[in-house]
Design a protein around this motif. Structure first.
Motif, short mmCIF file in Angstrom:
data_model
loop_
_atom_site.label_atom_id
_atom_site.label_comp_id
_atom_site.label_asym_id
_atom_site.label_seq_id
_atom_site.Cartn_x
_atom_site.Cartn_y
_atom_site.Cartn_z
N ARG A 9 -10.94 31.24 -64.07
CA ARG A 9 -9.62 30.97 -63.49
C ARG A 9 -8.67 31.79 -63.01
O ARG A 9 -8.73 33.05 -63.41
N ALA A 58 -2.19 22.06 -56.26
CA ALA A 58 -3.11 22.39 -57.46
C ALA A 58 -4.02 21.29 -57.75
O ALA A 58 -5.21 21.69 -58.07
N HIS A 61 -7.18 21.33 -55.60
CA HIS A 61 -8.02 22.50 -55.87
C HIS A 61 -8.56 22.47 -57.28
O HIS A 61 -9.31 23.45 -57.76
N GLY A 63 -6.70 22.37 -60.15
CA GLY A 63 -5.86 23.14 -60.92
C GLY A 63 -4.71 22.34 -61.55
O GLY A 63 -4.99 21.28 -61.50
N SER A 64 -3.94 23.10 -62.00
CA SER A 64 -2.50 22.34 -62.60
C SER A 64 -1.39 23.43 -62.51
O SER A 64 -1.50 24.31 -62.35
N ILE A 80 -2.37 27.15 -62.58
CA ILE A 80 -3.80 27.66 -63.18
C ILE A 80 -5.03 26.92 -62.08
O ILE A 80 -4.79 25.68 -61.68
N LEU A 81 -5.49 27.81 -61.53
CA LEU A 81 -6.59 27.24 -60.56
C LEU A 81 -7.96 28.09 -60.82
O LEU A 81 -7.87 28.92 -61.37
N PRO A 82 -9.05 27.20 -60.28
CA PRO A 82 -10.24 27.74 -60.58
C PRO A 82 -10.46 28.72 -60.03
O PRO A 82 -10.07 28.81 -58.72
#
Length: 90
Positions: A9, A58, A61, A63-64, A80-82
């Motif tokens: 991530r 996010a 994609h 994420g959060s 937080i993204l992969p």
């Protein structure tokens, strides 16, 4: 602002020097048109959509976003993204 890879991530941190976000509002701020200070008018900028848009982007994609830290000295937001988008080719 800063970014770094951590395993599978990517962590993005954005910090401001504003008045902070009270704990009871730290999840509500991601709702469209929500404002912590309801007395603020458009004359001071924004319509309450920025964080709602970041939340949606996010999520799209995989994420959060969350409030990582907030005090009277400012707030740090953590996105937080992969490292790779879901379904992408390696």
């Amino acid at each position: 602002m800063g970014a770094r890879a951590e395993g599978d991530r990517v962590l993005l941190r954005v910090r401001d020097q504003g008045p902070g976000i009270p704990k009871q509002y730290q999840t509500s701020i991601f709702q469209p048109f929500f404002r912590v200070d309801r007395s603020r008018s458009r004359a001071y900028g924004g319509v309450g959509l920025g964080l709602a848009l970041v939340w949606e982007i996010a999520a799209l994609h995989g994420g959060s976003i969350e409030v990582e830290e907030s005090s009277k000295r400012g707030t740090t937001m953590l996105v937080i993204l992969p490292a790779r988008a879901p379904g992408s080719l390696k």
